[in-house]
Design a protein around this motif. Structure first.
Motif, PDB file in Angstrom:
ATOM      1  N   THR A   1      52.810  34.316  52.556  1.00 16.10           N
ATOM      2  CA  THR A   1      51.425  33.979  52.241  1.00 16.10           C
ATOM      3  C   THR A   1      51.420  32.755  51.331  1.00 16.10           C
ATOM      4  O   THR A   1      52.464  32.143  51.103  1.00 16.10           O
ATOM      5  CB  THR A   1      50.710  35.169  51.580  1.00 16.10           C
ATOM      6  N   LYS A   2      50.265  32.386  50.806  1.00 16.08           N
ATOM      7  CA  LYS A   2      50.168  31.256  49.884  1.00 16.08           C
ATOM      8  C   LYS A   2      49.026  31.499  48.909  1.00 16.08           C
ATOM      9  O   LYS A   2      48.158  32.343  49.138  1.00 16.08           O
ATOM     10  CB  LYS A   2      49.922  29.955  50.647  1.00 16.08           C
ATOM     11  N   ARG A   3      49.045  30.745  47.798  1.00 13.41           N
ATOM     12  CA  ARG A   3      47.944  30.774  46.832  1.00 13.41           C
ATOM     13  C   ARG A   3      47.810  29.399  46.198  1.00 13.41           C
ATOM     14  O   ARG A   3      48.782  28.626  46.158  1.00 13.41           O
ATOM     15  CB  ARG A   3      48.199  31.829  45.754  1.00 13.41           C
ATOM     16  N   PRO A   4      46.609  29.068  45.707  1.00 12.47           N
ATOM     17  CA  PRO A   4      46.454  27.781  45.020  1.00 12.47           C
ATOM     18  C   PRO A   4      47.332  27.730  43.772  1.00 12.47           C
ATOM     19  O   PRO A   4      47.409  28.702  43.009  1.00 12.47           O
ATOM     20  CB  PRO A   4      44.964  27.751  44.651  1.00 12.47           C
ATOM     21  N   ASN A   5      48.008  26.598  43.577  1.00 16.62           N
ATOM     22  CA  ASN A   5      48.821  26.412  42.382  1.00 16.62           C
ATOM     23  C   ASN A   5      49.062  24.910  42.196  1.00 16.62           C
ATOM     24  O   ASN A   5      49.933  24.330  42.851  1.00 16.62           O
ATOM     25  CB  ASN A   5      50.155  27.147  42.499  1.00 16.62           C
ATOM     26  N   PRO A   6      48.299  24.269  41.322  1.00 19.78           N
ATOM     27  CA  PRO A   6      48.449  22.825  41.121  1.00 19.78           C
ATOM     28  C   PRO A   6      49.863  22.428  40.707  1.00 19.78           C
ATOM     29  O   PRO A   6      50.311  21.322  40.979  1.00 19.78           O
ATOM     30  CB  PRO A   6      47.438  22.516  40.004  1.00 19.78           C
ATOM     31  N   GLN A   7      50.596  23.329  40.045  1.00 19.29           N
ATOM     32  CA  GLN A   7      51.935  22.995  39.567  1.00 19.29           C
ATOM     33  C   GLN A   7      52.937  22.829  40.714  1.00 19.29           C
ATOM     34  O   GLN A   7      54.004  22.235  40.523  1.00 19.29           O
ATOM     35  CB  GLN A   7      52.430  24.075  38.597  1.00 19.29           C
ATOM     36  N   THR A   8      52.609  23.361  41.885  1.00 25.29           N
ATOM     37  CA  THR A   8      53.500  23.206  43.036  1.00 25.29           C
ATOM     38  C   THR A   8      52.931  22.221  44.062  1.00 25.29           C
ATOM     39  O   THR A   8      53.368  22.190  45.210  1.00 25.29           O
ATOM     40  CB  THR A   8      53.766  24.561  43.724  1.00 25.29           C
ATOM     41  N   GLY A   9      51.932  21.456  43.655  1.00 26.22           N
ATOM     42  CA  GLY A   9      51.404  20.426  44.548  1.00 26.22           C
ATOM     43  C   GLY A   9      50.217  20.855  45.369  1.00 26.22           C
ATOM     44  O   GLY A   9      49.903  20.216  46.379  1.00 26.22           O
ATOM     45  N   GLY A  10      49.548  21.908  45.002  1.00 26.92           N
ATOM     46  CA  GLY A  10      48.354  22.364  45.716  1.00 26.92           C
ATOM     47  C   GLY A  10      48.412  23.846  46.039  1.00 26.92           C
ATOM     48  O   GLY A  10      47.538  24.620  45.654  1.00 26.92           O
ATOM     49  N   TYR A  11      49.457  24.262  46.772  1.00 24.22           N
ATOM     50  CA  TYR A  11      49.621  25.667  47.114  1.00 24.22           C
ATOM     51  C   TYR A  11      51.065  26.084  46.871  1.00 24.22           C
ATOM     52  O   TYR A  11      51.988  25.267  46.916  1.00 24.22           O
ATOM     53  CB  TYR A  11      49.256  25.934  48.581  1.00 24.22           C
ATOM     54  N   GLU A  12      51.235  27.371  46.632  1.00 22.32           N
ATOM     55  CA  GLU A  12      52.551  27.952  46.387  1.00 22.32           C
ATOM     56  C   GLU A  12      52.863  28.992  47.455  1.00 22.32           C
ATOM     57  O   GLU A  12      52.009  29.789  47.835  1.00 22.32           O
ATOM     58  CB  GLU A  12      52.566  28.616  45.006  1.00 22.32           C
ATOM     59  N   SER A  13      54.085  28.990  47.949  1.00 16.09           N
ATOM     60  CA  SER A  13      54.522  29.992  48.921  1.00 16.09           C
ATOM     61  C   SER A  13      54.855  31.301  48.216  1.00 16.09           C
ATOM     62  O   SER A  13      55.441  31.305  47.132  1.00 16.09           O
ATOM     63  CB  SER A  13      55.767  29.512  49.668  1.00 16.09           C
ATOM     64  N   GLY A  14      54.487  32.384  48.873  1.00 16.12           N
ATOM     65  CA  GLY A  14      54.785  33.699  48.324  1.00 16.12           C
ATOM     66  C   GLY A  14      54.945  34.729  49.415  1.00 16.12           C
ATOM     67  O   GLY A  14      54.938  34.404  50.609  1.00 16.12           O
ATOM     68  N   VAL A  15      55.078  35.986  48.993  1.00 19.35           N
ATOM     69  CA  VAL A  15      55.350  37.080  49.909  1.00 19.35           C
ATOM     70  C   VAL A  15      54.474  38.273  49.554  1.00 19.35           C
ATOM     71  O   VAL A  15      54.322  38.612  48.376  1.00 19.35           O
ATOM     72  CB  VAL A  15      56.839  37.496  49.843  1.00 19.35           C
ATOM     73  N   PHE A  16      53.901  38.892  50.575  1.00 17.59           N
ATOM     74  CA  PHE A  16      53.273  40.204  50.444  1.00 17.59           C
ATOM     75  C   PHE A  16      54.206  41.208  51.108  1.00 17.59           C
ATOM     76  O   PHE A  16      54.654  40.992  52.242  1.00 17.59           O
ATOM     77  CB  PHE A  16      51.912  40.248  51.133  1.00 17.59           C
ATOM     78  N   ALA A  17      54.489  42.308  50.410  1.00 17.90           N
ATOM     79  CA  ALA A  17      55.380  43.330  50.947  1.00 17.90           C
ATOM     80  C   ALA A  17      54.736  44.702  50.798  1.00 17.90           C
ATOM     81  O   ALA A  17      54.042  44.977  49.813  1.00 17.90           O
ATOM     82  CB  ALA A  17      56.726  43.308  50.240  1.00 17.90           C
TER      83      ALA A  17
END
Length: 406
Positions: free
Chosen positions: A330-346
């Motif tokens: 999945t992804k979420r907004p995160n300016p520190q990673t350039g706009g969006y950050e990759s993540g995982v739902f488990a």
């Protein structure tokens, strides 16, 4: 150059729209990169192959038009978007005088190829569907491209009577590369094929290195599936109302469906990678080829609207499954990673373990392979040394696909 024959009522509008489409494909999509392909697209009257469609629909750069459907409404044949056709022609690198085999007939792409090979070249287009072959033949003649040879046959066997070919361009989603295609290719030839790789499709330009087929480029693509002897099937496993696992290029697997249903109904665990979410098609290819038992999770949009799944699951997303546990990207907004950050739902009893494994894959891709064209793809006609499935090895009916990430 072929003399264009426009529909009487559409001559000026069609020419203007065609020129605009070429500019869009060059300037906005970067799909056209050569003068030769630009000239071909600027010349061929696409609206004469999009019979019954409005001119604007015929000349929309990224618009595919369905030509024939089955009794359930699924597309059997389509006039592919000019965007992907231009991309594949650039991948093919067709020169005047070449002999080209097109697998899958729509007419328009064959006319583009005829423009590229010129008067000294040969274009053969093969299709298994009589209706589609006859339609393509008629449209080609009406548009002034009657020199294209349209053949009614199962493309699994190629068209040996016109071989060898300098280029083979496949315009249907292929599960494998039949030996006949390789046998009918010149030693220095190239195959451009939308190859299915564990539920993903990539248009891959393969050159023959004397033994195997080696990729020189690949692009995201989507096509109606191949019919006939070369058709394939995927395993579909329902893990809840509106949630399905799609498994392809792997031995049929047994899943603990009841446990997975329970897991997906339970609260999810979130883990974030600290890496940017970008180039998702490249990231997906890495995930599906680096985890030997990765599958595709796909859910109905209504489940996303209810907040039960991330939007990525509606489009189809790489998932890892272990017993009654499932994890997906999945992804979420995160300016520190350039706009969006990759993540995982488990979800499930092993959520911590499987999520950490998934996050490590995301970090490895971002650290080592975050760029276009990072993968190297080789088609082996012989069995590999390592067992299949293994990371980077995908078993096919006729051979093995080896995907490495140098």
């Amino acid at each position: 150059m072929t003399t264009v024959r426009e529909a009487p009522e559409g001559t000026p509008d069609a020419a203007v729209l065609r020129a605009a489409m070429v500019r869009e494909l060059r300037d906005e999509y970067n799909a056209i990169t050569s003068d030769a392909v630009a000239a071909a697209v600027a010349t061929v009257p696409r609206h004469l192959f999009a019979v019954g469609e409005p001119l604007k629909a015929a000349y929309a750069a990224n618009n595919a038009l369905v030509i024939k459907r089955d009794t359930r409404g699924a597309a059997l044949s389509s006039l592919s978007a000019t965007h992907i056709q231009a991309v594949m022609l650039e991948q093919a690198g067709i020169d005047p005088g070449m002999r080209v085999l097109e697998v899958g007939s729509g007419g328009y792409n064959a006319a583009l190829i005829q423009e590229l090979v010129g008067a000294s070249g040969t274009v053969v287009s093969v299709d298994i569907d009589r209706d589609i072959a006859e339609r393509a033949r008629t449209c080609l003649v009406n548009a002034g491209y009657g020199r294209v040879e349209v053949v009614l046959a199962d493309a699994e066997h190629g068209v040996p009577g016109h071989a060898p070919y300098d280029r083979i361009i496949v315009t249907a989603g292929a599960c494998d590369i039949p030996p006949a295609w390789v046998d009918q290719l010149r030693e220095s030839g190239r195959i451009v094929v939308p190859l299915r790789l564990r539920g993903l499709t990539r248009s891959i330009a393969f050159d023959h290195d004397g033994r195997d087929l080696v990729s020189r480029s690949y692009q995201l693509s989507g096509f109606v599936p191949m019919q006939g002897a070369g058709s394939g099937e995927e395993q579909l496993v329902s893990v809840g109302d509106g949630a399905t696992l799609r498994i392809e290029d792997q031995p049929r697997q047994h899943f603990d469906v009841d446990a997975l249903r329970n897991a997906l109904g339970s609260p999810r665990l979130e883990r974030w990678s600290g890496t940017t979410f970008d180039l998702p098609d490249e990231q997906e290819l890495f995930l599906m080829t680096s985890a030997p038992n990765a599958v595709v999770l796909q859910v109905k949009q209504e489940l996303v609207d209810q907040g039960r799944f991330a939007p990525s699951a509606a489009r189809g997303v790489p998932a890892l499954v272990s017993g009654g546990t499932l994890a997906y990207r999945t992804k979420r907004p995160n300016p520190q990673t350039g706009g969006y950050e990759s993540g995982v739902f488990a979800h499930g009893p092993e959520a911590e373990v499987i999520a950490e494994h998934y996050v490590e894959l995301l970090r490895r891709w971002a650290r080592d392979h975050f760029r276009r064209g990072a993968a190297r793809i080789r088609y082996l006609s012989e069995a590999p040394n390592a067992p299949v499935p293994s990371p980077g090895l995908i078993a096919k009916r006729h051979g093995t696909v080896e995907v490495s990430w140098p």
